[in-house]
Scaffold this active site. Structure first.
Site, PDB file in Angstrom:
ATOM      1  N   LYS A 122      48.362  44.429  39.770  1.00 30.01           N
ATOM      2  CA  LYS A 122      49.322  45.011  38.833  1.00 30.01           C
ATOM      3  C   LYS A 122      50.755  44.813  39.316  1.00 30.01           C
ATOM      4  O   LYS A 122      51.638  44.478  38.530  1.00 30.01           O
ATOM      5  CB  LYS A 122      49.011  46.489  38.600  1.00 30.01           C
ATOM      6  CG  LYS A 122      47.767  46.697  37.743  1.00 30.01           C
ATOM      7  CD  LYS A 122      47.408  48.158  37.596  1.00 30.01           C
ATOM      8  CE  LYS A 122      46.189  48.350  36.702  1.00 30.01           C
ATOM      9  NZ  LYS A 122      45.680  49.733  36.743  1.00 30.01           N
TER      10      LYS A 122
ATOM     11  N   LYS B  11      40.065  36.608  31.564  1.00 32.73           N
ATOM     12  CA  LYS B  11      39.479  37.906  31.218  1.00 32.73           C
ATOM     13  C   LYS B  11      40.281  38.546  30.086  1.00 32.73           C
ATOM     14  O   LYS B  11      41.516  38.553  30.125  1.00 32.73           O
ATOM     15  CB  LYS B  11      39.528  38.844  32.451  1.00 32.73           C
ATOM     16  CG  LYS B  11      39.059  40.272  32.152  1.00 32.73           C
ATOM     17  CD  LYS B  11      39.466  41.250  33.248  1.00 32.73           C
ATOM     18  CE  LYS B  11      40.273  42.411  32.681  1.00 32.73           C
ATOM     19  NZ  LYS B  11      39.655  43.710  32.663  1.00 32.73           N
TER      20      LYS B  11
ATOM     21  N   LYS C 141      44.367  43.939  27.725  1.00 33.92           N
ATOM     22  CA  LYS C 141      45.582  44.341  27.012  1.00 33.92           C
ATOM     23  C   LYS C 141      46.807  43.740  27.676  1.00 33.92           C
ATOM     24  O   LYS C 141      47.756  43.332  27.030  1.00 33.92           O
ATOM     25  CB  LYS C 141      45.722  45.867  27.055  1.00 33.92           C
ATOM     26  CG  LYS C 141      44.771  46.571  26.126  1.00 33.92           C
ATOM     27  CD  LYS C 141      44.800  48.071  26.338  1.00 33.92           C
ATOM     28  CE  LYS C 141      43.871  48.459  27.436  1.00 33.92           C
ATOM     29  NZ  LYS C 141      43.059  49.633  27.272  1.00 33.92           N
TER      30      LYS C 141
HETATM   31  P1  ADP Z   1      42.429  46.347  29.969  1.00 36.60           P
HETATM   32  O1  ADP Z   1      42.123  45.355  31.052  1.00 36.60           O
HETATM   33  O2  ADP Z   1      42.485  45.716  28.647  1.00 36.60           O
HETATM   34  O3  ADP Z   1      43.667  47.176  30.269  1.00 36.60           O
HETATM   35  P2  ADP Z   1      41.001  48.703  30.706  1.00 36.60           P
HETATM   36  O4  ADP Z   1      41.376  48.443  32.126  1.00 36.60           O
HETATM   37  O5  ADP Z   1      41.647  49.845  30.008  1.00 36.60           O
HETATM   38  O6  ADP Z   1      41.224  47.358  29.897  1.00 36.60           O
HETATM   39  O7  ADP Z   1      39.423  48.841  30.616  1.00 36.60           O
HETATM   40  C1  ADP Z   1      38.685  49.857  29.970  1.00 36.60           C
HETATM   41  C2  ADP Z   1      37.211  49.578  30.176  1.00 36.60           C
HETATM   42  O8  ADP Z   1      36.838  48.346  29.549  1.00 36.60           O
HETATM   43  C3  ADP Z   1      36.801  49.413  31.653  1.00 36.60           C
HETATM   44  O9  ADP Z   1      35.513  49.963  31.866  1.00 36.60           O
HETATM   45  C4  ADP Z   1      36.791  47.929  31.841  1.00 36.60           C
HETATM   46  O10 ADP Z   1      35.926  47.533  32.879  1.00 36.60           O
HETATM   47  C5  ADP Z   1      36.292  47.434  30.493  1.00 36.60           C
HETATM   48  N1  ADP Z   1      36.850  46.112  30.218  1.00 36.60           N
HETATM   49  C6  ADP Z   1      38.148  45.792  29.990  1.00 36.60           C
HETATM   50  N2  ADP Z   1      38.304  44.481  29.770  1.00 36.60           N
HETATM   51  C7  ADP Z   1      37.068  43.930  29.857  1.00 36.60           C
HETATM   52  C8  ADP Z   1      36.553  42.602  29.720  1.00 36.60           C
HETATM   53  N3  ADP Z   1      37.349  41.576  29.437  1.00 36.60           N
HETATM   54  N4  ADP Z   1      35.225  42.408  29.893  1.00 36.60           N
HETATM   55  C9  ADP Z   1      34.402  43.442  30.176  1.00 36.60           C
HETATM   56  N5  ADP Z   1      34.816  44.719  30.305  1.00 36.60           N
HETATM   57  C10 ADP Z   1      36.126  44.977  30.156  1.00 36.60           C
END
Ligand code: ADP
Ligand code: TRP
Length: 323
Positions: A112, A192, A195
């Site tokens: 981050k 991956k 957001k």
């Molecule tokens: P982002 O990376 O979009 O900010 P978050 O960190 O808020 O997403 O993730 C929320 C949940 O969704 C977590 O349990 C995370 O492991 C899962 N998650 C987020 N992106 C993915 C992805 N590309 N593939 C699988 N699981 C994901």
């Protein structure tokens, strides 16, 4: 079996969140032996969002989306993290036994900050607050995507350190639940889906926008007539997620045999996305017309969560000498 998980309200939910996390939340609540706790991690989102109005809106939106996607308040406890300030109290207790070295090895902090997020103490201590979320209800299992694996390992280490200091059995050591097949959902650029990378397919985006995003999924330049590669092919991976297993062999052949262009495959994907989330999109419209309902669900969730949390906090405070 006590299940707990949280999602940060740091943006709009995307299909990676759905397959990596929310789909498992909904499946777990259907098992009669499970007691499920799910929460909106607004305190965590404060590490990246510093506008009150935005955070408040996103928190309500994510709660609404959870309900639309099938989280059932009759089967699961849904609450907002900040409605349970005890979690920050436990985070402090845990931080006094968390070695600096453990946090310094955190991938998420390094990732981050390398992306320009300000290196605050909150961002650094993020895993301690996450450990508190998990340990405060004595969770057995934590369904998450693979990116959260290290946070779960840290939680186990922190719980172990606390128990060793204040008494074995005080905190339960949880386990991560990570589905291999949906561990990492790729975004439209092949990285991956996240957001923070701007490469998402949002679950509730308007149809036109969703279409634009699907059509811009990055593909290679294999001619229509030729077989398409399947390995490392984002469109293939996304179609696999959405295609019912019985239909998968036929869809797979569209790649391996050639004759079908990427444009047609994208249209197929768009159709499947809209079909999969159609019922949720309709439920969401209903929920949006009654915002009071979501607030009532969260208030009720807080109350139910506190029944467990009160016990755990009493034990922990006593052990630490705070009462
Ligand atoms: P982002 O990376 O979009 O900010 P978050 O960190 O808020 O997403 O993730 C929320 C949940 O969704 C977590 O349990 C995370 O492991 C899962 N998650 C987020 N992106 C993915 C992805 N590309 N593939 C699988 N699981 C994901
Ligand atoms: N860190 C998680 C994420 O970014 C969100 C989260 C906060 C969480 N507390 C949690 C997930 C407790 C599971 C359990 O996705």
């Amino acid at each position: 079996m006590r299940i707990l998980s949280g999602v940060q309200p740091s943006g709009k939910l995307h299909i990676g969140n759905y397959f990596g996390a929310i789909r498992q939340f909904v499946a777990q609540q259907r098992e009669p032996i499970n007691e499920c706790y799910y929460f909106i991690a607004d305190l965590h989102a404060m590490t990246t969002i510093h506008e009150g109005a935005v955070l408040r809106d996103y928190s309500r939106m994510v709660a609404t989306d959870f309900l639309a996607l099938g989280l059932d308040p009759a089967r699961s406890v849904l609450y907002r993290q900040s409605d349970v300030p005890e979690v920050t109290e436990l985070a402090w207790m845990l931080s006094t036994v968390t070695p600096m070295g453990l946090l310094q090895r955190g991938h998420s902090y390094k990732d981050k900050t390398s992306k320009g997020i300000v290196a605050t103490h909150g961002l650094f201590a993020y895993p301690v607050l996450m450990a508190a979320d998990i340990l405060i209800v004595r969770s057995d299992r934590v369904p998450v995507g693979r990116d959260q694996k290290q946070h779960l390992e840290m939680t186990r280490d922190i719980a172990g350190a606390f128990n060793q200091t204040y008494g074995e059995g005080l905190l339960r050591i949880p386990e991560a639940m990570i589905l291999a097949e949906t561990a990492v959902v790729p975004g439209i650029d092949g990285q991956k889906m996240s957001k923070s990378y701007g490469n998402t397919l949002e679950i509730f985006a308007p149809e036109g926008e969703l279409k634009k995003r699907v059509m811009s999924i990055v593909t290679d330049s294999t001619p229509v007539a030729e077989p398409k590669p399947t390995k490392g092919n984002t469109l293939y991976a996304l179609l696999k997620l959405f295609t019912p297993p019985a239909e998968w062999p036929a869809t797979k052949r569209l790649f391996t045999e050639g004759g079908t262009g990427y444009g047609d495959l994208k249209k197929r994907l768009l159709g499947l996305v809209l079909e999969t989330f159609g019922p949720a999109r309709r439920r969401r419209e209903e929920l949006l017309s009654d915002p009071g309902h979501v607030e009532r669900v969260l208030a009720d969730g807080r109350e139910r969560a506190m029944k467990v949390i009160d016990h755990v906090m009493t034990d922990c405070r006593r052990a630490c000498g705070l009462r």
